[in-house]
Motif scaffolding. Structure first.
Motif, PDB file in Angstrom:
ATOM      1  N   LEU A  13       0.846  -1.200   0.000  1.00 29.53           N
ATOM      2  CA  LEU A  13       0.000   0.000   0.000  1.00 29.53           C
ATOM      3  C   LEU A  13       0.878   1.245   0.000  1.00 29.53           C
ATOM      4  N   ASN A  14       0.501   2.212  -0.822  1.00 28.91           N
ATOM      5  CA  ASN A  14       1.244   3.468  -0.859  1.00 28.91           C
ATOM      6  C   ASN A  14       0.730   4.418   0.216  1.00 28.91           C
ATOM      7  N   PHE A  15       1.655   5.002   0.973  1.00 26.15           N
ATOM      8  CA  PHE A  15       1.272   5.980   1.993  1.00 26.15           C
ATOM      9  C   PHE A  15       2.511   6.736   2.436  1.00 26.15           C
ATOM     10  N   SER A  16       2.305   7.909   3.010  1.00 28.00           N
ATOM     11  CA  SER A  16       3.453   8.665   3.509  1.00 28.00           C
ATOM     12  C   SER A  16       3.231   9.195   4.919  1.00 28.00           C
ATOM     13  N   THR A  17       2.034   9.016   5.466  1.00 24.14           N
ATOM     14  CA  THR A  17       1.759   9.453   6.839  1.00 24.14           C
ATOM     15  C   THR A  17       0.866   8.411   7.511  1.00 24.14           C
ATOM     16  N   PRO A  18       0.797   8.444   8.848  1.00 15.12           N
ATOM     17  CA  PRO A  18      -0.119   7.530   9.548  1.00 15.12           C
ATOM     18  C   PRO A  18      -1.567   7.671   9.066  1.00 15.12           C
ATOM     19  N   LEU A  19      -1.997   8.893   8.808  1.00 19.31           N
ATOM     20  CA  LEU A  19      -3.366   9.097   8.333  1.00 19.31           C
ATOM     21  C   LEU A  19      -3.580   8.428   6.980  1.00 19.31           C
ATOM     22  N   GLU A  20      -2.600   8.554   6.099  1.00 23.47           N
ATOM     23  CA  GLU A  20      -2.732   7.924   4.784  1.00 23.47           C
ATOM     24  C   GLU A  20      -2.779   6.409   4.897  1.00 23.47           C
ATOM     25  N   LEU A  21      -1.970   5.860   5.775  1.00 20.78           N
ATOM     26  CA  LEU A  21      -1.998   4.410   5.954  1.00 20.78           C
ATOM     27  C   LEU A  21      -3.329   3.973   6.559  1.00 20.78           C
ATOM     28  N   LEU A  22      -3.840   4.747   7.491  1.00 20.46           N
ATOM     29  CA  LEU A  22      -5.132   4.429   8.099  1.00 20.46           C
ATOM     30  C   LEU A  22      -6.229   4.393   7.036  1.00 20.46           C
ATOM     31  N   VAL A  23      -6.275   5.410   6.201  1.00 22.12           N
ATOM     32  CA  VAL A  23      -7.286   5.482   5.146  1.00 22.12           C
ATOM     33  C   VAL A  23      -7.093   4.342   4.140  1.00 22.12           C
ATOM     34  N   ALA A  24      -5.857   4.125   3.735  1.00 24.80           N
ATOM     35  CA  ALA A  24      -5.580   3.078   2.749  1.00 24.80           C
ATOM     36  C   ALA A  24      -5.961   1.701   3.286  1.00 24.80           C
ATOM     37  N   THR A  25      -5.718   1.478   4.571  1.00 27.76           N
ATOM     38  CA  THR A  25      -6.029   0.176   5.154  1.00 27.76           C
ATOM     39  C   THR A  25      -7.527  -0.051   5.236  1.00 27.76           C
ATOM     40  N   ILE A  26      -8.269   0.993   5.584  1.00 26.89           N
ATOM     41  CA  ILE A  26      -9.729   0.865   5.592  1.00 26.89           C
ATOM     42  C   ILE A  26     -10.235   0.566   4.181  1.00 26.89           C
ATOM     43  N   LEU A  27      -9.666   1.235   3.201  1.00 26.51           N
ATOM     44  CA  LEU A  27     -10.084   1.012   1.817  1.00 26.51           C
ATOM     45  C   LEU A  27      -9.714  -0.386   1.322  1.00 26.51           C
ATOM     46  N   SER A  28      -8.715  -0.998   1.937  1.00 24.27           N
ATOM     47  CA  SER A  28      -8.188  -2.255   1.408  1.00 24.27           C
ATOM     48  C   SER A  28      -9.043  -3.470   1.740  1.00 24.27           C
ATOM     49  N   ALA A  29     -10.057  -3.299   2.582  1.00 23.29           N
ATOM     50  CA  ALA A  29     -10.899  -4.442   2.944  1.00 23.29           C
ATOM     51  C   ALA A  29     -11.540  -5.067   1.709  1.00 23.29           C
ATOM     52  N   GLN A  30     -11.334  -6.351   1.517  1.00 23.58           N
ATOM     53  CA  GLN A  30     -11.910  -7.086   0.397  1.00 23.58           C
ATOM     54  C   GLN A  30     -11.603  -6.412  -0.931  1.00 23.58           C
ATOM     55  N   CYS A  31     -10.376  -5.993  -1.078  1.00 18.63           N
ATOM     56  CA  CYS A  31      -9.977  -5.296  -2.300  1.00 18.63           C
ATOM     57  C   CYS A  31      -8.484  -5.468  -2.486  1.00 18.63           C
ATOM     58  N   THR A  32      -8.014  -5.481  -3.702  1.00 19.37           N
ATOM     59  CA  THR A  32      -6.578  -5.639  -3.931  1.00 19.37           C
ATOM     60  C   THR A  32      -5.835  -4.343  -3.634  1.00 19.37           C
ATOM     61  N   ALA A  69      -3.485  -3.077  -5.330  1.00 20.26           N
ATOM     62  CA  ALA A  69      -3.269  -2.318  -6.557  1.00 20.26           C
ATOM     63  C   ALA A  69      -4.424  -1.338  -6.796  1.00 20.26           C
ATOM     64  N   ARG A  70      -5.629  -1.802  -6.557  1.00 20.84           N
ATOM     65  CA  ARG A  70      -6.787  -0.932  -6.778  1.00 20.84           C
ATOM     66  C   ARG A  70      -6.827   0.193  -5.748  1.00 20.84           C
ATOM     67  N   VAL A  71      -6.473  -0.149  -4.505  1.00 18.92           N
ATOM     68  CA  VAL A  71      -6.423   0.884  -3.466  1.00 18.92           C
ATOM     69  C   VAL A  71      -5.431   1.970  -3.859  1.00 18.92           C
ATOM     70  N   ASN A  72      -4.266   1.563  -4.353  1.00 18.38           N
ATOM     71  CA  ASN A  72      -3.246   2.545  -4.732  1.00 18.38           C
ATOM     72  C   ASN A  72      -3.707   3.441  -5.874  1.00 18.38           C
ATOM     73  N   THR A 126     -13.044   0.659  -4.915  1.00 17.11           N
ATOM     74  CA  THR A 126     -12.543  -0.263  -3.897  1.00 17.11           C
ATOM     75  C   THR A 126     -13.635  -1.158  -3.332  1.00 17.11           C
ATOM     76  N   GLY A 127     -14.885  -0.931  -3.745  1.00 19.28           N
ATOM     77  CA  GLY A 127     -15.980  -1.740  -3.227  1.00 19.28           C
ATOM     78  C   GLY A 127     -16.390  -1.329  -1.830  1.00 19.28           C
ATOM     79  N   PHE A 128     -17.567  -1.797  -1.404  1.00 19.66           N
ATOM     80  CA  PHE A 128     -18.098  -1.424  -0.076  1.00 19.66           C
ATOM     81  C   PHE A 128     -18.018   0.079   0.123  1.00 19.66           C
TER      82      PHE A 128
END
Length: 209
Positions: free
Chosen positions: A22-41, A43-46, A77-79
């Motif tokens: 997952l691409n991210f540069s701050t804790p907030l970005e990782l938090l958002v990216a991780t929530i988006l990653s549920a049941q999703c690849t 690559a699509r999250v990025n 990203t679905g959902f």
DNA sequence: CTCCCGATAT
DNA sequence: ATATCAGGAG
């Protein structure tokens, strides 16, 4: 019981410096990216976050987001309705209770809307440099196949792995297990013949292919 | 337990 | 056609 020490050694030899995809540069970005990653690849999250992170830079930005527009921005990203609500509510809470910052304890993180134990551990481990074991679908599957911990309860698996692996390398082992699950010990048609853990694995269905 | 959601591998 | 993909809430 599988040999955790040997498994960790082989895993870290195979993935010397494992990182999140997952691409991210701050804790907030990782938090958002991780929530988006549920049941999703990943690559699509990025793809989605590449645009998203230009527009939403702080928790305040998400807290003020127009729901309809935000839903459209994360739709691939679905959902997306659930995720949009989770992220916006989560960021409202960040603004209200944490001055817009992402907290760095498991208790505080899991208290946020949309943040479960897996997401919290991922943020702690990869954004805050703490030693954690985030049990996602890959870690769950790999752990069960190897015979490290046999359970379908992520929290049980987490506790078992934390007990067996060296504390100082938990996050690295965590990321290596995720990569191993994505690339080799895949859910469908695992590539057992090219697996560096073949001899350590207790899974009865190792295909000879 | 169900629901949310779309894309892809098999 | 179905299982699965960096899950979490109600």
């Amino acid at each position: 019981m599988a040999n955790a020490k040997k498994i960790a050694e082989l895993l870290l030899k195979r993935y010397p410096s494992p990182k999140l995809a997952l691409n991210f540069s701050t804790p907030l970005e990782l938090l958002v990216a991780t929530i988006l990653s549920a049941q999703c690849t990943d690559a699509r999250v990025n793809e989605v976050t590449r645009q998203l992170f230009k527009k939403y830079r702080k928790a305040e930005d998400y807290a003020r987001a127009d729901m309809k527009r935000f839903e459209e921005e994360i739709r691939p990203t679905g959902f997306y309705k659930n995720k949009a609500k989770m992220i916006v509510e989560c960021c409202k809470r960040l603004v209200e209770d944490y001055g817009g910052d992402v907290p760095d304890t498991l208790e505080e993180l899991t208290g946020l809307p949309g943040v479960g134990r897996k997401t919290a551990n991922m943020v702690l481990g990869s954004a805050f440099g703490k030693q954690t074991m985030a049990v996602d679908t890959h870690v769950l599957r790999v752990s069960n196949r190897l015979g490290l911990v046999r359970s379908d309860d992520p929290e049980v698996v987490e506790e078992g792995l934390v007990r067996q692996f060296p504390k100082g390398r938990l996050t690295k082992i965590n990321l290596a297990m995720i990569l191993h699950g994505r690339e080799t010990c895949t859910a469908r048609r695992p590539k057992c013949m090219e697996c560096v853990l073949y001899k350590e694995c207790e899974w009865p269905d190792k295909t000879g292919r």
